[in-house]
Design a protein around this motif. Structure first.
Motif, PDB file in Angstrom:
ATOM      1  N   ARG A  11       1.088   0.945 -10.424  1.00 25.36           N
ATOM      2  CA  ARG A  11      -0.252   1.261 -10.914  1.00 25.36           C
ATOM      3  C   ARG A  11      -1.324   0.352 -10.346  1.00 25.36           C
ATOM      4  NH1 ARG A  11       1.088   5.876 -14.042  1.00 25.36           N
ATOM      5  NH2 ARG A  11      -0.967   5.756 -14.960  1.00 25.36           N
ATOM      6  N   LYS A  31       7.046  -5.064 -16.678  1.00 24.95           N
ATOM      7  CA  LYS A  31       6.634  -4.698 -18.038  1.00 24.95           C
ATOM      8  C   LYS A  31       6.907  -5.811 -19.055  1.00 24.95           C
ATOM      9  CE  LYS A  31       7.175  -0.939 -21.341  1.00 24.95           C
ATOM     10  NZ  LYS A  31       7.991  -1.118 -22.502  1.00 24.95           N
ATOM     11  N   ASN A  58       5.164   4.924 -11.278  1.00 24.45           N
ATOM     12  CA  ASN A  58       5.615   3.656 -11.859  1.00 24.45           C
ATOM     13  C   ASN A  58       4.812   2.467 -11.346  1.00 24.45           C
ATOM     14  OD1 ASN A  58       7.727   4.397 -13.633  1.00 24.45           O
ATOM     15  ND2 ASN A  58       9.010   4.836 -11.856  1.00 24.45           N
ATOM     16  N   PRO A  84      -1.736   6.240  -8.753  1.00 23.86           N
ATOM     17  CA  PRO A  84      -0.378   5.776  -9.070  1.00 23.86           C
ATOM     18  C   PRO A  84       0.586   6.087  -7.923  1.00 23.86           C
ATOM     19  CG  PRO A  84      -1.300   7.009 -10.907  1.00 23.86           C
ATOM     20  CD  PRO A  84      -2.216   7.213  -9.736  1.00 23.86           C
ATOM     21  N   VAL A 121       5.648  -1.154 -12.786  1.00 22.53           N
ATOM     22  CA  VAL A 121       5.824  -1.329 -14.228  1.00 22.53           C
ATOM     23  C   VAL A 121       7.268  -1.653 -14.621  1.00 22.53           C
ATOM     24  CG1 VAL A 121       5.571  -0.225 -16.491  1.00 22.53           C
ATOM     25  CG2 VAL A 121       3.767   0.005 -14.768  1.00 22.53           C
ATOM     26  N   LYS A 173       1.175   1.039 -18.611  1.00 24.05           N
ATOM     27  CA  LYS A 173       0.666   1.819 -17.479  1.00 24.05           C
ATOM     28  C   LYS A 173      -0.817   2.113 -17.643  1.00 24.05           C
ATOM     29  CE  LYS A 173       4.930   4.124 -16.060  1.00 24.05           C
ATOM     30  NZ  LYS A 173       5.610   5.414 -15.884  1.00 24.05           N
TER      31      LYS A 173
END
Length: 135
Positions: free
Chosen positions: A78, A89, A76, A71, A85, A105
């Motif tokens: 990935r 998201k 944040n 990560p 993210v 995540k």
């Protein structure tokens, strides 16, 4: 120990992502603003992006030519393609394939799902979404 992925493995993840998304009805666009996982030139760009995300920042190189699942960006970003993210998201949660995981995540830590996310994002073009991603 972190998992490492070479170009062949990344290409295979992209192939699986393309098959899944095509089965879900996605039609791919390949142009200056979109990457198509069925276009060999675009696959090379996808792989270059993954390698760049895991390169050595001071030298801007990745001599080992691998991507990892480490990560980044305060955890944040990935997976091999370092999907950010907070930026993606809401878009990714529209796809059922990410539903079986505790959170997005966790899903993006799986390289196969990370490839699906990378393709979904690459099909957004260079408009609103991409501007947020590539500051």
């Amino acid at each position: 120990m972190e998992e490492e992925y070479n170009a062949q493995q990344l290409s295979e993840f992209l192939e699986l992502a393309a098959k899944y998304l095509e089965d879900e009805g996605m039609e791919f666009v390949s142009d200056e603003q979109h990457l198509d996982p069925n276009n060999p030139e675009d696959v090379a760009k996808f792989i270059a992006i993954a390698f760049a995300e895991h390169g050595d920042l001071p030298t801007k190189t990745n001599p080992r030519q691998v991507a990892t699942n480490t990560p980044g960006d305060s955890k944040n970003s990935r997976g091999p393609w370092q999907i950010h993210v907070p930026s993606w998201k809401n878009l990714l949660e529209q796809y059922d394939i990410f539903d079986n995981y505790e959170d997005i995540k966790t899903a993006l830590d799986k390289p196969e799902l990370n490839a699906i996310a990378a393709v979904i994002i690459a099909q957004q073009g260079a408009s609103e979404y991409r501007g947020e991603f590539f500051n």
